[in-house]
Write an enzyme that holds these catalytic residues in place. Structure first.
Site, mmCIF file in Angstrom:
data_model
loop_
_atom_site.group_PDB
_atom_site.id
_atom_site.type_symbol
_atom_site.label_atom_id
_atom_site.label_comp_id
_atom_site.label_asym_id
_atom_site.label_seq_id
_atom_site.Cartn_x
_atom_site.Cartn_y
_atom_site.Cartn_z
ATOM 1 N N ASP A 1 -14.280 6.800 8.508
ATOM 2 C CA ASP A 1 -14.270 6.936 9.971
ATOM 3 C C ASP A 1 -15.181 8.049 10.502
ATOM 4 O O ASP A 1 -15.809 7.882 11.549
ATOM 5 C CB ASP A 1 -12.844 7.165 10.479
ATOM 6 C CG ASP A 1 -11.997 5.891 10.425
ATOM 7 O OD1 ASP A 1 -12.559 4.814 10.127
ATOM 8 O OD2 ASP A 1 -10.784 5.975 10.682
ATOM 9 N N THR B 1 0.841 -1.190 0.000
ATOM 10 C CA THR B 1 0.000 0.000 0.000
ATOM 11 C C THR B 1 0.878 1.242 0.000
ATOM 12 O O THR B 1 2.058 1.182 0.378
ATOM 13 C CB THR B 1 -0.924 0.031 1.238
ATOM 14 O OG1 THR B 1 -1.784 1.173 1.170
ATOM 15 C CG2 THR B 1 -0.123 0.097 2.518
ATOM 16 N N ARG B 2 0.317 2.365 -0.417
ATOM 17 C CA ARG B 2 0.954 3.672 -0.261
ATOM 18 C C ARG B 2 0.152 4.535 0.709
ATOM 19 O O ARG B 2 0.493 5.693 0.933
ATOM 20 C CB ARG B 2 1.070 4.382 -1.614
ATOM 21 C CG ARG B 2 1.931 3.641 -2.636
ATOM 22 C CD ARG B 2 2.075 4.429 -3.930
ATOM 23 N NE ARG B 2 2.705 3.634 -4.963
ATOM 24 C CZ ARG B 2 4.021 3.454 -5.089
ATOM 25 N NH1 ARG B 2 4.833 4.032 -4.220
ATOM 26 N NH2 ARG B 2 4.520 2.717 -6.066
ATOM 27 N N LYS C 1 -9.156 2.932 18.471
ATOM 28 C CA LYS C 1 -9.657 2.326 17.238
ATOM 29 C C LYS C 1 -8.968 0.995 16.948
ATOM 30 O O LYS C 1 -9.633 0.014 16.570
ATOM 31 C CB LYS C 1 -9.457 3.293 16.065
ATOM 32 C CG LYS C 1 -9.909 2.737 14.716
ATOM 33 C CD LYS C 1 -9.584 3.685 13.588
ATOM 34 C CE LYS C 1 -9.827 3.026 12.239
ATOM 35 N NZ LYS C 1 -9.429 3.891 11.104
ATOM 36 N N GLY D 1 -2.166 6.412 6.261
ATOM 37 C CA GLY D 1 -2.966 6.095 7.427
ATOM 38 C C GLY D 1 -2.969 4.608 7.710
ATOM 39 O O GLY D 1 -2.812 4.172 8.859
ATOM 40 N N LYS D 2 -3.123 3.819 6.673
ATOM 41 C CA LYS D 2 -3.131 2.361 6.822
ATOM 42 C C LYS D 2 -1.760 1.867 7.279
ATOM 43 O O LYS D 2 -1.651 1.001 8.157
ATOM 44 C CB LYS D 2 -3.524 1.720 5.484
ATOM 45 C CG LYS D 2 -3.790 0.238 5.558
ATOM 46 C CD LYS D 2 -4.224 -0.284 4.196
ATOM 47 C CE LYS D 2 -5.576 0.254 3.756
ATOM 48 N NZ LYS D 2 -6.039 -0.413 2.508
ATOM 49 N N ARG E 1 -9.553 -3.895 10.927
ATOM 50 C CA ARG E 1 -8.142 -4.137 10.616
ATOM 51 C C ARG E 1 -7.379 -4.489 11.885
ATOM 52 O O ARG E 1 -6.498 -5.356 11.880
ATOM 53 C CB ARG E 1 -7.534 -2.901 9.948
ATOM 54 C CG ARG E 1 -6.114 -3.126 9.419
ATOM 55 C CD ARG E 1 -5.593 -1.924 8.644
ATOM 56 N NE ARG E 1 -6.416 -1.688 7.472
ATOM 57 C CZ ARG E 1 -7.252 -0.649 7.357
ATOM 58 N NH1 ARG E 1 -7.387 0.225 8.320
ATOM 59 N NH2 ARG E 1 -7.973 -0.505 6.263
ATOM 60 N N ASP F 1 -7.550 -5.909 2.190
ATOM 61 C CA ASP F 1 -8.638 -5.265 1.469
ATOM 62 C C ASP F 1 -9.763 -5.141 2.473
ATOM 63 O O ASP F 1 -10.106 -6.097 3.177
ATOM 64 C CB ASP F 1 -9.090 -6.058 0.247
ATOM 65 C CG ASP F 1 -9.925 -5.177 -0.685
ATOM 66 O OD1 ASP F 1 -9.531 -4.018 -0.908
ATOM 67 O OD2 ASP F 1 -10.967 -5.631 -1.171
#
Length: 220
Positions: A158, A12-13, A178, A16-17, A184, A74
């Site tokens: 969110d 991923t780029r 969270k 936040g993730k 996740r 995902d």
């Protein structure tokens, strides 16, 4: 003697993730990188019909391209009154021109006048090695779609996802709060709970693959 660390690429780029995953895996013997650490890389088309399809495709292709174990997730918002939408299209719901705020606005508009505002975040995580073998973890959290956006933390949907036990939206919650309950967070916690075994599995897979074994271990 320094314990060797396993390099794990997040497919991923998304900053936040990446930040969420790094926080959850903090303290484990891994060097975490994401796609921004590798320059221009072709994007993997997320054309699967399920979260599982997309997570595995991203992880396996990234691992094969870069030669490192890769972790991909995902995830998305599933709204009951919208027949499960946006689902696998969560990140691009309403078209590529919309940003996170625009997608939140679209969901609120589509739910105007609807009594059932129940929803869930769902996540599937795939951790793949260059040969294509993979481990899978899943997580889900139930909530309610608000009538207005609230909060500045987090990302994605969110600000419109109200988590009743907290009495506030995910965007009004701290990252620590969270991560304890999120889709996740649950999937990653499941993986983290057996991460010693995961690292052993990765090592076995790499040793059994000629030409791959030395690429994923570092003394950093």
């Amino acid at each position: 003697m320094t314990t060797p660390k396993t390099t794990l690429v997040l497919a991923t780029r998304n900053k936040g993730k990446t930040r969420e995953i790094m926080e959850i895996l903090k303290g484990y013997p891994v060097i975490i990188k994401n796609l921004d650490d590798f320059g221009p890389i072709p994007e993997v088309e997320e054309d699967g019909e399920t979260f599982d399809d997309n997570a595995y495709k991203k992880a396996s292709i990234t691992a094969r391209m870069l030669g490192f174990p890769a972790l991909a997730d995902d995830s998305g918002l599933v709204v009951n009154a919208l027949n499960g939408a946006p689902g696998v299209y969560s990140a691009r719901y309403g078209g590529e021109d919309l940003d996170d705020a625009g997608r939140c606005d679209l969901i609120l508009k589509e739910l105007e006048g609807k009594e059932d505002r129940s929803a869930a975040f769902e996540c599937v995580i795939s951790l793949a090695v260059p040969t294509g073998a993979a481990l899978t973890y899943e997580g889900r959290v139930e909530g309610v779609i608000t009538e207005t956006k609230a909060g500045d933390n987090g990302f994605g949907y969110d600000p419109v996802f109200y988590y009743e036990p907290f009495g506030k939206t995910f965007a009004q919650s701290t990252s620590e709060e969270k991560n304890q309950v999120s889709h996740r967070g649950k999937a990653l916690s499941e993986m983290a709970a057996e991460f010693d075994k995961v690292l052993i599995w990765i090592g076995q897979q790499l040793r059994n693959t000629p030409g791959q074994g030395g690429q994923c271990l570092s003394g950093e």
